[in-house]
Enzyme design. Structure first.
Site, PDB file in Angstrom:
ATOM      1  N   TYR A 163     -50.507 -15.679 -56.640  1.00 33.48           N
ATOM      2  CA  TYR A 163     -49.097 -15.280 -56.500  1.00 33.48           C
ATOM      3  C   TYR A 163     -49.006 -13.839 -55.969  1.00 33.48           C
ATOM      4  CZ  TYR A 163     -44.206 -14.487 -57.981  1.00 33.48           C
ATOM      5  OH  TYR A 163     -42.854 -14.189 -58.022  1.00 33.48           O
ATOM      6  N   ARG A 193     -31.965 -24.145 -57.700  1.00 32.16           N
ATOM      7  CA  ARG A 193     -31.835 -23.545 -59.040  1.00 32.16           C
ATOM      8  C   ARG A 193     -32.217 -22.065 -58.947  1.00 32.16           C
ATOM      9  NH1 ARG A 193     -37.323 -25.561 -62.278  1.00 32.16           N
ATOM     10  NH2 ARG A 193     -38.556 -23.795 -61.565  1.00 32.16           N
ATOM     11  N   ASN A 250     -36.694 -17.728 -49.946  1.00 31.26           N
ATOM     12  CA  ASN A 250     -36.690 -17.540 -51.405  1.00 31.26           C
ATOM     13  C   ASN A 250     -37.611 -18.511 -52.145  1.00 31.26           C
ATOM     14  OD1 ASN A 250     -35.170 -16.848 -54.119  1.00 31.26           O
ATOM     15  ND2 ASN A 250     -35.020 -19.074 -53.877  1.00 31.26           N
ATOM     16  N   ILE A 293     -36.635 -11.662 -63.863  1.00 37.02           N
ATOM     17  CA  ILE A 293     -35.259 -12.172 -63.717  1.00 37.02           C
ATOM     18  C   ILE A 293     -35.127 -13.507 -64.462  1.00 37.02           C
ATOM     19  CG2 ILE A 293     -33.446 -12.798 -62.060  1.00 37.02           C
ATOM     20  CD1 ILE A 293     -34.393  -9.856 -61.713  1.00 37.02           C
ATOM     21  N   ASP A 299     -39.471 -29.145 -47.779  1.00 29.15           N
ATOM     22  CA  ASP A 299     -40.647 -28.489 -48.367  1.00 29.15           C
ATOM     23  C   ASP A 299     -41.051 -27.402 -47.373  1.00 29.15           C
ATOM     24  OD1 ASP A 299     -43.223 -27.675 -48.944  1.00 29.15           O
ATOM     25  OD2 ASP A 299     -43.975 -29.694 -49.356  1.00 29.15           O
ATOM     26  N   VAL A 300     -40.927 -26.142 -47.780  1.00 32.23           N
ATOM     27  CA  VAL A 300     -41.127 -25.047 -46.821  1.00 32.23           C
ATOM     28  C   VAL A 300     -42.571 -24.946 -46.314  1.00 32.23           C
ATOM     29  CG1 VAL A 300     -39.204 -23.626 -47.662  1.00 32.23           C
ATOM     30  CG2 VAL A 300     -41.495 -23.320 -48.657  1.00 32.23           C
ATOM     31  N   LYS A 306     -47.333 -12.490 -52.469  1.00 33.41           N
ATOM     32  CA  LYS A 306     -46.208 -11.545 -52.431  1.00 33.41           C
ATOM     33  C   LYS A 306     -46.577 -10.282 -51.652  1.00 33.41           C
ATOM     34  CE  LYS A 306     -43.311 -14.152 -54.616  1.00 33.41           C
ATOM     35  NZ  LYS A 306     -42.149 -14.732 -53.923  1.00 33.41           N
ATOM     36  N   GLY A 324     -35.346 -22.921 -51.393  1.00 34.78           N
ATOM     37  CA  GLY A 324     -35.555 -22.933 -52.847  1.00 34.78           C
ATOM     38  C   GLY A 324     -34.263 -22.706 -53.597  1.00 34.78           C
TER      39      GLY A 324
END
Ligand code: NAP
Length: 265
Positions: A170, A28, A102, A203, A75-76, A174, A25
């Protein structure tokens, strides 16, 4: 003083000369700054993301600064592409020492409207992707009995007394990363592979663009952050560099937050 002088290292403590890293990733956002900082520290960096063209731009930046990089489209969530990424990195640079897991997505959706497809997409990229990359890289690291796996989670990892609405998938991904990292730290320790987790707060990257567009939403979040500002990607990359270096040699299974004090507040 004389003693201190004698002990002073000849090279920077976070020198990664001779090391090979993969950052996923990395076209960017934070992935980009992780890749640039690892390269600046001397590592040869495989810059990986879903756009080959964008990865090449980061590699060009690395090369402009005198570093070495390789752009790899991956593509992970796709096992074949992950295996190909590892193969290409080893073919080009001979080994893999560091993996920065990441790549991630964060798509806002109220839970009651969330579809199975949306749930699966987030879990496939954010959690299965980390598993696929960690396993493929760890197989290489195990051969040389050395490796550093750095998994990027989030303050939304659970068990912190804060719930994050509209991103249930999400948060699940995580939290899963933290559990996976701790288990991996134990299982991979005999191979001298360390596994640590970095959990950023808010961030400044394209991922939070929609939050930043709405002054009320961003203020409601920043009110919980004692430092009352959004973090810079480089402020997370500095920790990634430390965890990638030998200076963190006795750390494994750790979860470290970089959040301006959010979880402490
Ligand atoms: P970002 O700017 O959106 O960067 C994420 C990168 O991952 C993008 O280039 C994205 O490509 C790529 N990606 C998405 N799906 C992928 C896939 N299947 N395979 C390979 N690459 C893929 O976000 P960021 O803020 O830098 O996030 C980096 C990591 O930090 C993520 O794991 C994120 O969850 C975590 N994080 C971010 C924050 C924050 O406030 N920014 C806070 C806590 C944790 P596309 O743009 O094409 O999707």
């Amino acid at each position: 003083m004389a003693n201190l002088k004698n002990k002073a290292p000849n090279k920077s403590p976070w020198d990664l000369t001779g090391q090979v890293a993969i950052v996923t990733g990395a076209r960017r956002g934070m992935g980009r700054t992780h890749a640039l900082l690892l390269a600046k520290a001397g590592a040869k960096v495989a810059v990986s993301d879903i756009s080959q063209e964008d990865c090449q731009k980061i590699v060009d930046e690395i090369k402009k600064e005198g570093g070495q990089g390789l752009a790899i489209k991956c593509d992970v969530s796709n096992k074949e592409e992950v295996e190909e990424m590892v193969k290409k990195t080893v073919e080009e640079f001979g080994k893999i020492d560091i993996l920065v897991n990441n790549a991630g997505i964060c798509q806002f959706k109220p839970f009651l409207e969330m579809t199975e497809k949306e749930w699966d997409k987030t879990i496939d990229i954010n959690l299965k992707g980390y598993f696929l990359c960690a396993q493929a890289c760890a197989k290489e690291m195990a051969k040389q009995k050395y490796g550093k796996i750095i998994n990027i989670a989030s303050v939304a990892m659970g068990q912190q007394g804060i719930g994050f609405p509209n991103i249930v998938h999400y948060c699940a991904s995580k939290g899963g990363i933290v559990g996976m990292s701790e288990a991996l730290a134990v299982e991979l320790a005999p191979y001298n592979i360390t596994v640590n987790t970095v959990s950023p707060g808010l961030i400044e990257t394209p991922m939070i663009a929609s939050i930043k567009q709405d002054p009320k939403t961003i203020e409601a979040m920043l009110v919980r952050v004692p430092m009352h500002r959004v973090g810079k990607p480089e402020e997370v990359s500095n920790l990634v560099l430390f965890l990638a270096s030998d200076e963190s040699s006795y750390m494994t299974g750790s979860v470290i937050v970089v959040d301006g004090g959010w979880l402490a507040g």
